[in-house]
Design an enzyme around this catalytic site. Structure first.
Site, mmCIF file in Angstrom:
data_model
loop_
_atom_site.group_PDB
_atom_site.id
_atom_site.type_symbol
_atom_site.label_atom_id
_atom_site.label_comp_id
_atom_site.label_asym_id
_atom_site.label_seq_id
_atom_site.Cartn_x
_atom_site.Cartn_y
_atom_site.Cartn_z
ATOM 1 C CB CYS A 171 -0.018 -6.165 7.417
ATOM 2 S SG CYS A 171 -0.172 -4.437 7.020
ATOM 3 N NE ARG A 211 -4.224 1.872 3.849
ATOM 4 C CZ ARG A 211 -4.054 1.643 5.148
ATOM 5 N NH1 ARG A 211 -3.796 2.641 5.948
ATOM 6 N NH2 ARG A 211 -4.150 0.433 5.651
ATOM 7 C CG HIS A 262 -1.850 -8.032 3.133
ATOM 8 N ND1 HIS A 262 -2.429 -8.613 4.235
ATOM 9 C CD2 HIS A 262 -1.592 -6.748 3.471
ATOM 10 C CE1 HIS A 262 -2.534 -7.714 5.199
ATOM 11 N NE2 HIS A 262 -2.034 -6.579 4.763
#
Ligand code: GLN
Length: 234
Positions: free
Chosen positions: A92, A126, A191
């Protein structure tokens, strides 16, 4: 006894959502094969020495600003490391800084180190949620994890995606790509942490770094966990 040197880049700043789990997995899986593992933590102000694998985790824009500045001091060294075949994994925010730049919503552009021919621009939404992607160079082909980013990453030139998005958004939510690879440099938005849920990718990295095939481990639990996440949206 073989030795595997892992350079952990800026763990005090880029280690969001438990990305340290990637280091733990690489160490565990290498040691289970009788490989001696040395973890070299690299923090702000530290000088770098050669490593076989480099790992950089994710983080918020604020932490990325500090790491972006520090990385510029080591850009030439890390480019030489890439070109001699060292293995890199960025997650990320760390992935974004392995490209040319990351343009956040506010403030100046964060310069990357161009290990990947890619760039990132903060988007208006997001992306948060589970991701399943499909690769064509590890088995199982599926990669699973969790994304939480506003950055939209676009790949160029010889930099290829890690895989195509099956569930989730990946690089930018529009071109159906997730992650990036060029030479032995790999980046992903996953993640979770990424490697504990994708043990095949951890072994792939270790084999690249030591230059030989690994004996398989009994990954029944890891693979059943992985499979329980494949195709999972919520
Ligand atoms: N700050 C970056 C973004 O929002 C990276 C976030 C992260 O590392 N999870 O895109």
């Amino acid at each position: 006894m073989k030795t595997l040197r892992i350079g952990h880049l800026y763990p005090k700043l880029l280690n969001i959502y438990g990305d340290i789990g990637n280091i733990i997995t690489l160490k565990y899986r290498a040691e289970m094969r009788g490989i001696k593992v040395i973890i070299n933590e690299i923090n702000i102000g530290d000088s770098l020495s050669e490593n076989d694998i480099y790992f950089i985790g994710g983080g918020q824009d604020l932490q990325q600003i500090e790491v972006s500045k520090e990385l510029q001091k080591n850009k030439e060294f890390l480019t030489r490391e890439r070109d001699r075949g060292a293995v890199f994994l960025g997650i990320c925010g760390g992935y974004q800084l392995m490209g040319h730049y990351y343009k956040p919503h506010k403030g100046e552009i964060l310069q990357g180190i161009s290990l990947l021919d890619a760039y990132t621009i903060a988007g208006n939404n997001r992306f948060i949620g589970n991701v399943t992607a499909e690769t064509d160079f590890v088995s199982p082909k599926s990669l699973v994890g969790f994304e939480n980013h506003s950055g939209l990453t676009y790949l160029q030139g010889e930099t290829l995606p890690l895989g195509k998005v099956i569930i989730g958004n990946g690089n930018n939510g529009t071109d159906n790509t997730e992650g990036a690879r060029f030479k032995n440099v790999f980046g992903t938005y996953l993640h979770g942490s990424f490697l504990p849920k994708n043990p095949q990718f951890a072994d792939f990295m270790i084999e690249l770094a030591i230059g030989e095939k690994l004996q398989p481990l009994n990954d029944d639990i890891e693979i059943s966990t992985h499979n329980s996440l494949v195709g999972k949206k919520y």
